[in-house]
Design an enzyme around this catalytic site. Structure first.
Site, PDB file in Angstrom:
ATOM      1  N   TRP A 162     -44.618 -34.352 -55.465  1.00  0.00           N
ATOM      2  CA  TRP A 162     -44.570 -33.143 -54.996  1.00  0.00           C
ATOM      3  C   TRP A 162     -45.794 -32.434 -55.318  1.00  0.00           C
ATOM      4  O   TRP A 162     -45.901 -31.112 -55.341  1.00  0.00           O
ATOM      5  CB  TRP A 162     -43.438 -32.284 -55.273  1.00  0.00           C
ATOM      6  CG  TRP A 162     -42.106 -32.983 -54.384  1.00  0.00           C
ATOM      7  CD1 TRP A 162     -42.354 -33.955 -53.396  1.00  0.00           C
ATOM      8  CD2 TRP A 162     -40.894 -32.885 -54.698  1.00  0.00           C
ATOM      9  NE1 TRP A 162     -41.147 -34.495 -53.131  1.00  0.00           N
ATOM     10  CE2 TRP A 162     -40.040 -33.609 -53.738  1.00  0.00           C
ATOM     11  CE3 TRP A 162     -39.936 -32.022 -55.223  1.00  0.00           C
ATOM     12  CZ2 TRP A 162     -38.674 -33.735 -53.625  1.00  0.00           C
ATOM     13  CZ3 TRP A 162     -38.714 -31.948 -55.323  1.00  0.00           C
ATOM     14  CH2 TRP A 162     -38.001 -32.832 -54.542  1.00  0.00           C
ATOM     15  N   HIS A 171     -25.679 -28.948 -48.173  1.00  0.00           N
ATOM     16  CA  HIS A 171     -26.575 -28.844 -47.246  1.00  0.00           C
ATOM     17  C   HIS A 171     -26.044 -27.651 -46.153  1.00  0.00           C
ATOM     18  O   HIS A 171     -26.748 -27.287 -44.978  1.00  0.00           O
ATOM     19  CB  HIS A 171     -27.382 -29.685 -46.309  1.00  0.00           C
ATOM     20  CG  HIS A 171     -28.346 -30.677 -47.343  1.00  0.00           C
ATOM     21  ND1 HIS A 171     -27.486 -31.875 -47.860  1.00  0.00           N
ATOM     22  CD2 HIS A 171     -29.386 -30.459 -47.878  1.00  0.00           C
ATOM     23  CE1 HIS A 171     -28.439 -32.265 -48.797  1.00  0.00           C
ATOM     24  NE2 HIS A 171     -29.700 -31.511 -48.899  1.00  0.00           N
ATOM     25  N   SER A 177     -28.777 -26.412 -60.304  1.00  0.00           N
ATOM     26  CA  SER A 177     -29.223 -25.111 -60.017  1.00  0.00           C
ATOM     27  C   SER A 177     -28.031 -24.368 -59.221  1.00  0.00           C
ATOM     28  O   SER A 177     -27.128 -24.871 -58.908  1.00  0.00           O
ATOM     29  CB  SER A 177     -30.253 -24.888 -58.968  1.00  0.00           C
ATOM     30  OG  SER A 177     -29.996 -25.494 -57.758  1.00  0.00           O
TER      31      SER A 177
HETATM   32  N1  GLN Z   1     -31.619 -29.858 -60.751  1.00  0.00           N
HETATM   33  C1  GLN Z   1     -32.110 -29.603 -59.431  1.00  0.00           C
HETATM   34  C2  GLN Z   1     -31.337 -28.486 -58.870  1.00  0.00           C
HETATM   35  O1  GLN Z   1     -30.306 -28.405 -58.973  1.00  0.00           O
HETATM   36  C3  GLN Z   1     -32.394 -30.818 -58.428  1.00  0.00           C
HETATM   37  C4  GLN Z   1     -32.845 -30.448 -57.422  1.00  0.00           C
HETATM   38  C5  GLN Z   1     -33.352 -31.651 -56.228  1.00  0.00           C
HETATM   39  O2  GLN Z   1     -32.474 -32.779 -56.366  1.00  0.00           O
HETATM   40  N2  GLN Z   1     -33.959 -31.342 -55.415  1.00  0.00           N
HETATM   41  O3  GLN Z   1     -31.752 -27.736 -57.970  1.00  0.00           O
END
Ligand code: GLN
Ligand code: ZN
Length: 770
Positions: free
Chosen positions: A576, A709, A448
């Site tokens: 989830w 983060h 993302s």
């Molecule tokens: N492919 C997802 C992203 O890049 C992976 C997200 C995750 O690991 N929670 O957002």
């Protein structure tokens, strides 16, 4: 005790209720308070209203004894830290200046000090704030919240039972405070903590509590003899207090196992056990200790963490068996209803017939009341409810949604070979090298890119009908163009399309798969004011059409560099979502895997040569008891391989994991047989690279060098240093360069700068290798 008198005394209760309110009023009030738009008094008033509304809803539904103290502005473990005075040194000033602001400072940090660490509450998706303790911790009792909330409920004329996190679980969930040696065992503080609990119990008794519930879910995990001994001591001491309410020790999420005889013998008045998934084990163990003569047994027969309608006849049978084993048997949900949405009634998009298969908190409450009535007065008292329940269960079993013959026969035909790549890794690796022609230390991202305000507006506009699908897709394409051109310009080697079209990595797929339900209002607290709407794996899963192919191929059409296809893996889809309760998890995982396998194969057919299947949840769904782990890992890794094994040798399969320690599942990670894995590692300075190396992990890996983060931009030198550390564990031919995780929570400026530095770092370290 006779079964008859035990039955006649049956009451209904729950341990906790969703906190947020029908329209997530609590979230809005708290976030408003943080932004200065809502006063502290207004926030307190909203909270008090919500508590009253919940208690009244429970009482009106017929619940005999309501819980108190389960309400929280953020988290009940944090509330417990406040209750026992375990305020970290760095938060003291804030707490002394203002209790509410200090509380939020512990939860969220401030400009000056970081918050408490947050981690998952057992194997749920709820996160609690980890108590920080050390040899110098001085506990002191602060029962104000518990006493005030009990008094509020009593003032409404209700029978109420305060619910506290028990002392043993509290200590077992704690970790050494910063600066305290890692070897420090918080359990050594038990003798200091018990007097504080004694004081709180006395205060609650003085405030009118007849019973107090102490939650000890940590005792359903594997425990050492020393830990069991601590539990025994804790309840011997608390039981021996003279000025105390009656004590109910509650356990949930699994079987109590070796802890059951300990608690059964404790000088307390009641025990609450989980009789859903752990029913058989808890029943046997209870019978083996001769039951709980003269005591109160609270039977969690209604699943508090899943959303399926209860099988009332089956629950009544369990309750009937329990009658002979205790002085009084009460009916409850297996755990707090915090883990399920509030009410099915506002769901308009789910067919009414299917909605009747589901039970959220309000429906579960009604089931508990019905069961208690049936137990106390006999099944004749609940004939209509039983008939309706039978009809709902039959409608679910007989529905084509539940059983799709095509999906079933395909799943049954799966062979061991379907879940294995045809070529061994070294052959695949050679084919991929020839095909992809990547440099040493290839750079990539996790998928993302920043989810900008414009993207959220576009989604809102689409939902509100302000733009049509064509207009929406134009906006997504524009975003993809920008993401691709940035990556090309920056010099990344394996590109991504940026996932702009995805609201959420599970829901996006759930919405496109047959057999999956999405809710409109099914909010469940994840942490603090963050709520999620887990989709529901309702029936047999199939994929009517490709889900991601056109976005990936559009992105690929814009660049000569490889663009990775991006999918969420089967284990994470299950973790989830709310899962089916009518078949083993492994079967559901296999169905999801087969649907995803088709997507993987379609991506490959459309020209995608790198495909990533994310499994960030692989570690977090690990069963609580070690004995259950091999079985889980077997189906989980099989589902991943089934998803990915259908591709040609030159197609490179990636996976990604984060938010966890991987040390104890390295073997399972190896078993996925992915060609490349990216993992969170920046904060732990490449710890995971060393763990992989120690295990002899044979394939390619990208331990993250950019902690996503935080808005902080890592310098090129810092990233290069992490790469050099990584190279000590993983040889250059197998080391990738990437961030810790996706960038969707980040803003563009820091993303741009960080990725430019990451590429520079890769180039620097590459040049050192020559
Ligand atoms: N492919 C997802 C992203 O890049 C992976 C997200 C995750 O690991 N929670 O957002
Ligand atoms: Zn991640």
């Amino acid at each position: 005790m006779t079964p008859k008198s035990a039955a006649a005394a049956a009451r209904s209760t729950v341990y906790g209720y969703p906190r947020q309110g029908q329209d997530r009023e609590l979230k809005k009030a708290i976030e408003g308070y943080w932004k200065g738009r809502v006063t502290a008094d207004a926030l307190r008033a909203t909270a008090a209203d919500l508590r009253r509304t919940n208690w009244q809803a429970l009482a009106e539904a017929g619940i005999d004894e309501v819980p108190t103290g389960d309400f929280s502005y953020y988290d009940h473990v944090l509330d417990t830290s406040v209750m026992v005075g375990a305020i970290p040194q760095r938060h003291r000033a804030a707490v002394e200046a203002d209790a509410l602001d200090g509380y939020f400072a512990m939860a969220r940090g401030t400009q000056e000090v970081p918050p408490l660490e947050m981690t998952k509450w057992f194997d749920t998706n709820y996160h609690y704030l980890v108590p920080e303790l050390g040899p110098d911790t001085v506990f002191s009792a602060d029962s104000a919240k518990q006493v005030a909330e009990l008094k509020e409920a009593l003032a409404l004329g209700l029978a109420a039972r305060p619910v506290l996190v028990g002392p043993v679980t509290y200590l077992l969930l704690a970790k050494p405070a910063p600066g305290v040696p890692a070897g420090f065992d918080p359990l050594t503080l038990l003798d200091r903590l018990l007097p504080v609990y004694a004081e709180v119990l006395a205060d609650l008794r003085a405030a009118g509590a007849e019973w107090v519930q102490l939650d000890e879910p940590a005792l359903v995990q594997d425990r050492t003899p020393a830990e069991l001994n601590a539990a025994e001591r804790a309840y011997r001491d608390l039981g021996a207090l003279t000025d105390r309410p009656k004590l109910l020790i509650a356990s949930y999420f699994d079987r109590l196992g070796e802890a059951l005889p300990v608690l059964a013998k404790a000088p307390v008045e009641g025990l609450a056990l989980d009789f859903t998934e752990a029913a058989a084990a808890n029943l046997d163990a209870l019978a083996a200790v001769g039951g709980l003569p003269g005591k109160r047994l609270v039977a969690g027969v209604v699943n508090g963490r899943n959303i399926w309608v209860n099988d009332l006849s089956k629950s009544l049978a369990t309750l009937g068996t329990l009658l002979g084993l205790a002085g009084r048997v009460d009916v409850a949900a297996s755990c707090s209803l915090l883990h399920v949405p509030l009410d099915t009634a506002p769901e308009r998009d789910i067919e009414p017939q299917i909605l009747r298969w589901l039970a959220f908190a309000r429906q579960k409450t009604a089931e508990i009341v019905t069961l208690a009535r049936g137990l106390a007065r006999g099944t004749d008292a609940i004939t209509a409810e039983l008939a309706a329940n039978r009809a709902d269960l039959a409608s679910r079993t007989g529905s084509p949604i539940t059983r799709d013959p095509a999906v079933r026969s395909r799943a049954e035909a799966v062979t061991e070979a379907d879940a294995r790549r045809a070529q061994p890794y070294p052959e695949r690796a050679a084919a991929q090298r020839a095909h992809l022609r990547l440099p040493l230390l290839p750079t990539t991202t996790i998928g993302s890119f920043p989810q900008t305000g414009e993207l959220r507006t576009a989604r809102a506009d689409l939902r509100a009908g302000r733009i049509d699908t064509v207009g929406y897709e134009e906006r997504i394409k524009a975003e993809i163009r920008e993401v691709i051109s940035f990556q090309e310009k920056t010099g990344l080697d394996v590109l991504v399309h940026g996932e702009a079209e995805r609201n959420d990595m599970v829901q996006y797929f759930a919405e496109q798969l047959t057999g999956y339900l999405a809710t409109q209002h099914g909010w469940v607290q994840s942490y603090g004011t963050r709520y999620v709407r887990p989709p529901i794996l309702a029936g047999d899963i199939s994929r009517p059409e490709p889900m991601t192919v056109r976005w990936t191929t559009y992105a690929q059409s814009l660049s000569d560099r490889p663009v990775k296809g991006m999918l969420t893996g089967p284990v994470t889809m299950l973790a989830w979502s709310f899962v089916r309760d009518d078949q083993p998890l492994g079967e559901t995982a296999r169905q999801v895997a087969l649907a995803l396998r088709d997507e993987v194969n379609d991506l490959e057919a459309a020209g995608t040569s790198v495909i990533q299947v994310d499994e960030p949840a692989l570690r977090e769904t690990l069963p609580l008891r070690a004995a259950d782990r091999p079985g889980y890992l077997a189906w989980a890794t099989e589902a991943f391989r089934l998803t990915t094994a259908g591709v040609r040798p030159e197609t490179q399969v990636h996976t990604h994991m984060c938010y966890a320690e991987f040390g104890d599942i390295v073997r399972a990670i190896d078993d996925l047989d992915a060609d490349v894995i990216s993992l969170e590692a920046a904060r732990s300075h490449m710890q995971v690279a060393r763990e992989l190396a120690a295990h002899g992990y044979p394939r390619e890996a990208g331990p993250g060098v950019y902690d996503i983060h935080s808005p902080r931009v890592p310098s090129a030198e810092e990233a290069a240093e992490l790469l050099r550390t990584g190279l000590k564990a993983i040889p250059a031919e197998r080391l990738w360069v990437n961030p810790d995780c996706g960038l969707k929570t980040r803003a563009w400026p820091e993303t741009r700068a960080s990725l430019e530095n990451l590429v520079t770092a890769a180039r620097t370290v590459r040049s050192e290798l020559r």
